[in-house]
Design a protein around this motif. Structure first.
Motif, PDB file in Angstrom:
ATOM      1  N   GLU A  42       0.834  -1.200   0.000  1.00  0.00           N
ATOM      2  CA  GLU A  42       0.000   0.000   0.000  1.00  0.00           C
ATOM      3  C   GLU A  42       0.871   1.254   0.000  1.00  0.00           C
ATOM      4  OE1 GLU A  42      -2.771   1.589   3.358  1.00  0.00           O
ATOM      5  OE2 GLU A  42      -3.966   0.228   2.099  1.00  0.00           O
ATOM      6  N   PRO A  43       0.516   2.239  -0.823  1.00  0.00           N
ATOM      7  CA  PRO A  43       1.335   3.441  -0.903  1.00  0.00           C
ATOM      8  C   PRO A  43       1.168   4.345   0.314  1.00  0.00           C
ATOM      9  CG  PRO A  43      -0.615   3.672  -2.276  1.00  0.00           C
ATOM     10  CD  PRO A  43      -0.604   2.252  -1.773  1.00  0.00           C
ATOM     11  N   ASP A  44       2.134   5.265   0.495  1.00  0.00           N
ATOM     12  CA  ASP A  44       2.029   6.309   1.505  1.00  0.00           C
ATOM     13  C   ASP A  44       1.184   7.422   0.899  1.00  0.00           C
ATOM     14  OD1 ASP A  44       2.286   8.362   3.283  1.00  0.00           O
ATOM     15  OD2 ASP A  44       4.465   8.524   3.175  1.00  0.00           O
ATOM     16  N   PHE A  45      -0.095   7.441   1.194  1.00  0.00           N
ATOM     17  CA  PHE A  45      -1.028   8.349   0.524  1.00  0.00           C
ATOM     18  C   PHE A  45      -0.692   9.822   0.752  1.00  0.00           C
ATOM     19  CE2 PHE A  45      -3.624   4.454   0.838  1.00  0.00           C
ATOM     20  CZ  PHE A  45      -3.972   4.315  -0.492  1.00  0.00           C
ATOM     21  N   GLN A  46      -0.165  10.155   1.935  1.00  0.00           N
ATOM     22  CA  GLN A  46       0.125  11.555   2.221  1.00  0.00           C
ATOM     23  C   GLN A  46       1.192  12.107   1.280  1.00  0.00           C
ATOM     24  OE1 GLN A  46      -1.652  13.485   4.438  1.00  0.00           O
ATOM     25  NE2 GLN A  46      -0.562  15.109   3.306  1.00  0.00           N
ATOM     26  N   THR A  47       2.175  11.274   0.937  1.00  0.00           N
ATOM     27  CA  THR A  47       3.227  11.712   0.011  1.00  0.00           C
ATOM     28  C   THR A  47       2.631  12.077  -1.336  1.00  0.00           C
ATOM     29  OG1 THR A  47       4.864  10.313   1.106  1.00  0.00           O
ATOM     30  CG2 THR A  47       5.362  11.032  -1.140  1.00  0.00           C
ATOM     31  N   TYR A  48       1.722  11.276  -1.824  1.00  0.00           N
ATOM     32  CA  TYR A  48       1.078  11.538  -3.112  1.00  0.00           C
ATOM     33  C   TYR A  48       0.140  12.739  -3.011  1.00  0.00           C
ATOM     34  CZ  TYR A  48       2.868   7.021  -4.650  1.00  0.00           C
ATOM     35  OH  TYR A  48       3.686   5.970  -4.984  1.00  0.00           O
ATOM     36  N   LYS A  49      -0.539  12.853  -1.864  1.00  0.00           N
ATOM     37  CA  LYS A  49      -1.455  13.980  -1.674  1.00  0.00           C
ATOM     38  C   LYS A  49      -0.694  15.301  -1.696  1.00  0.00           C
ATOM     39  CE  LYS A  49      -4.707  13.107   1.192  1.00  0.00           C
ATOM     40  NZ  LYS A  49      -5.506  12.882   2.445  1.00  0.00           N
ATOM     41  N   ASP A  50       0.499  15.310  -1.118  1.00  0.00           N
ATOM     42  CA  ASP A  50       1.325  16.515  -1.109  1.00  0.00           C
ATOM     43  C   ASP A  50       1.730  16.924  -2.531  1.00  0.00           C
ATOM     44  OD1 ASP A  50       1.145  16.544   1.628  1.00  0.00           O
ATOM     45  OD2 ASP A  50       3.114  15.625   1.960  1.00  0.00           O
ATOM     46  N   LYS A  51       1.798  15.952  -3.435  1.00  0.00           N
ATOM     47  CA  LYS A  51       2.151  16.230  -4.828  1.00  0.00           C
ATOM     48  C   LYS A  51       0.925  16.510  -5.692  1.00  0.00           C
ATOM     49  CE  LYS A  51       6.275  13.259  -4.661  1.00  0.00           C
ATOM     50  NZ  LYS A  51       6.940  12.051  -5.230  1.00  0.00           N
ATOM     51  N   LYS A  52      -0.237  16.652  -5.056  1.00  0.00           N
ATOM     52  CA  LYS A  52      -1.495  16.938  -5.754  1.00  0.00           C
ATOM     53  C   LYS A  52      -1.917  15.815  -6.705  1.00  0.00           C
ATOM     54  CE  LYS A  52      -1.267  20.970  -3.802  1.00  0.00           C
ATOM     55  NZ  LYS A  52      -2.064  21.236  -2.555  1.00  0.00           N
ATOM     56  N   ILE A  53      -1.513  14.599  -6.404  1.00  0.00           N
ATOM     57  CA  ILE A  53      -1.882  13.439  -7.219  1.00  0.00           C
ATOM     58  C   ILE A  53      -3.229  12.908  -6.740  1.00  0.00           C
ATOM     59  CG2 ILE A  53      -1.262  11.046  -7.761  1.00  0.00           C
ATOM     60  CD1 ILE A  53       1.681  11.963  -7.607  1.00  0.00           C
ATOM     61  N   ASP A  54      -4.102  12.612  -7.687  1.00  0.00           N
ATOM     62  CA  ASP A  54      -5.448  12.133  -7.360  1.00  0.00           C
ATOM     63  C   ASP A  54      -5.569  10.616  -7.400  1.00  0.00           C
ATOM     64  OD1 ASP A  54      -6.569  14.802  -7.203  1.00  0.00           O
ATOM     65  OD2 ASP A  54      -6.377  14.863  -9.375  1.00  0.00           O
ATOM     66  N   LEU A  55      -4.890   9.990  -8.358  1.00  0.00           N
ATOM     67  CA  LEU A  55      -5.004   8.545  -8.558  1.00  0.00           C
ATOM     68  C   LEU A  55      -3.618   7.935  -8.717  1.00  0.00           C
ATOM     69  CD1 LEU A  55      -7.857   8.545 -11.231  1.00  0.00           C
ATOM     70  CD2 LEU A  55      -8.117   7.829  -8.846  1.00  0.00           C
ATOM     71  N   ILE A  56      -3.464   6.707  -8.235  1.00  0.00           N
ATOM     72  CA  ILE A  56      -2.246   5.931  -8.440  1.00  0.00           C
ATOM     73  C   ILE A  56      -2.638   4.638  -9.140  1.00  0.00           C
ATOM     74  CG2 ILE A  56      -0.246   4.818  -7.375  1.00  0.00           C
ATOM     75  CD1 ILE A  56      -0.947   6.484  -4.817  1.00  0.00           C
ATOM     76  N   ALA A  57      -2.030   4.377 -10.295  1.00  0.00           N
ATOM     77  CA  ALA A  57      -2.255   3.113 -11.002  1.00  0.00           C
ATOM     78  C   ALA A  57      -0.958   2.315 -10.952  1.00  0.00           C
ATOM     79  CB  ALA A  57      -2.665   3.372 -12.446  1.00  0.00           C
TER      80      ALA A  57
END
Length: 422
Positions: free
Chosen positions: A79-94
């Motif tokens: 499972e990804p670290d969602f906060q890291t992606y959220k900080d980069k303004k990413i909405d979806l991870i495939a």
């Protein structure tokens, strides 16, 4: 044609993005509304096809015009670290992976919703041979697109059939995906040209081959790898269109060494009916207006142009009033797309541009700007146009996304495409 609305489910809520389809004036209206930002990653410790699948999916998502896309790194299967992606303004991870399975290939997609910090889609896709891996990516892209409730992109999974010149007097008929990444030669030996799908299921192909120095139309069954002769003609024999039920063919024929005319062929009765009777050239018939009429190309004005007649034959009317060298007509419902030659270069490639009109409107829209653009064809939903772009040394398939006013090209290095069907 009434306006439609492009609806995306943007993670934590539904939001709407207005998009006008082709209306009576054939205008395209775009929107600057923010698209979902998706990053595509490859699960590490995987075989070479995982990286190929990753690149293919990134390309498909870009062609969809429904996402902002970033190609990510290789990651562990956790499972990804969602906060890291959220900080980069990413909405979806495939996240994708691929593995060989017998003689075929399996691909796995895991889609995460960053806003809600959860897995929203996990799906496995399979293909019977390794070289068909692009279709894994196409199916993944369709699945992601469905999740955000964007307009359908099912056309991505459609097979293309094309004829490729190999040597003088020889050409292959090949199956391909829309990006030409997958290719499978199915018919060879001699000059095999003008392939045309024979049914919605794409299990039948019509094509032309010279037999005893006569152009001959053959019906080829993919499942049995067998062909049967439909008809022959002296100078031209081409299937230009097939009815929606697969039971009627429009042919361009030149019997008895005369001029080419458009014919209607009934498969069940084998009845051949002549629809045009002009002393010059009438070719390239296409069903239009609910298959009650036929559009075709004729030189009855002294140059090629697009006309129409009733399916029963009879009166002929001019459809196109722009240009003086129009050809390669295709149709979808009330819409006509055609090529127009716009230069007269004796020693090099001429400029052919593609135009779109509606049979119930006087408006016209140019879809290409320069180069040799030929043989436009609609996707099944009528929202995309495929065509051939030629250069001096090779050909490319172009895709025009009509609702987004965008184009994409997929080339065949050092190969000339004679014709194709989608």
């Amino acid at each position: 044609m009434p306006k439609r609305f492009l609806i995306f489910a943007m993670l934590w809520a539904l939001w709407a993005m207005p998009m006008a389809a082709l209306d009576a004036t054939l205008e395209i209206i775009t929107s600057s509304t923010k698209l979902p930002f998706i990053v595509v990653e490859h699960i590490a410790d995987n075989n070479e096809y995982g990286q190929k699948l990753l690149s293919q999916l990134v390309g498909d998502l870009k062609v969809s015009n429904h996402f902002q896309v970033e190609k990510g790194e290789s990651v562990k299967d956790r499972e990804p670290d969602f906060q890291t992606y959220k900080d980069k303004k990413i909405d979806l991870i495939a996240r994708v992976s691929a593995s060989k399975r017998g003689g075929g290939i399996a691909g796995r997609l895991v889609l995460y919703d960053v806003r809600n910090a959860k897995k929203v889609l996990e799906q496995e896709y399979t293909q019977p041979t390794l070289n068909r891996y692009p279709f894994l990516a196409h199916e993944m892209c369709i699945g992601i697109n469905t999740y955000v409730q964007a307009p359908r992109i099912d056309w991505m999974r459609e097979l293309v059939v094309l004829s490729k010149y190999t040597t003088s007097g020889n050409s292959l008929i090949t199956l391909a995906d829309y990006t030409l990444t997958f290719q499978q030669d199915i018919i060879q030996g001699g000059l095999n040209i003008f392939p045309k799908w024979g049914n919605k299921e794409k299990t039948i192909i019509y094509f032309t081959r010279y037999i005893n120095d006569k152009p001959t139309i053959l019906r080829y069954e993919l499942s049995t790898n067998t062909a049967e002769i439909i008809t022959q003609s002296d100078g031209m024999a081409v299937v230009s269109d097939v009815s929606s039920d697969g039971q009627r063919l429009l042919l361009s024929l030149t019997p008895n060494k005369g001029a080419a005319d458009v014919y209607l062929y009934e498969l069940q009765t084998k009845n051949l009916k002549r629809l045009t009777t002009f002393s010059g050239i009438d070719v390239g018939g296409k069903f239009i207006n609910g298959e009650k009429e036929v559009a075709f190309v004729s030189d009855r004005l002294g140059y090629p142009n697009v006309f129409a007649t009733n399916i029963e034959g009879g009166n002929v009317e001019q459809l196109v009033f722009h240009g003086r060298n129009n050809s390669s007509v295709a149709s979808h419902d009330k819409y006509i797309v055609y090529t127009s030659r716009e230069s007269n270069n004796e020693f090099g490639l001429n400029t052919f541009n593609i135009y779109l009109i509606a049979t119930n409107s006087d408006f016209i829209r140019r879809l290409t700007e320069k180069g040799s653009n030929q043989m436009p064809t609609f996707s099944k939903d009528g929202k995309n146009i495929m065509y051939i772009k030629h250069t001096q040394t090779q050909s490319a398939l172009g895709i025009i996304r009509l609702d987004y006013n965008s184009s994409y090209f997929f080339s065949l290095p050092k190969v000339k495409i004679q014709s194709y069907d989608w």
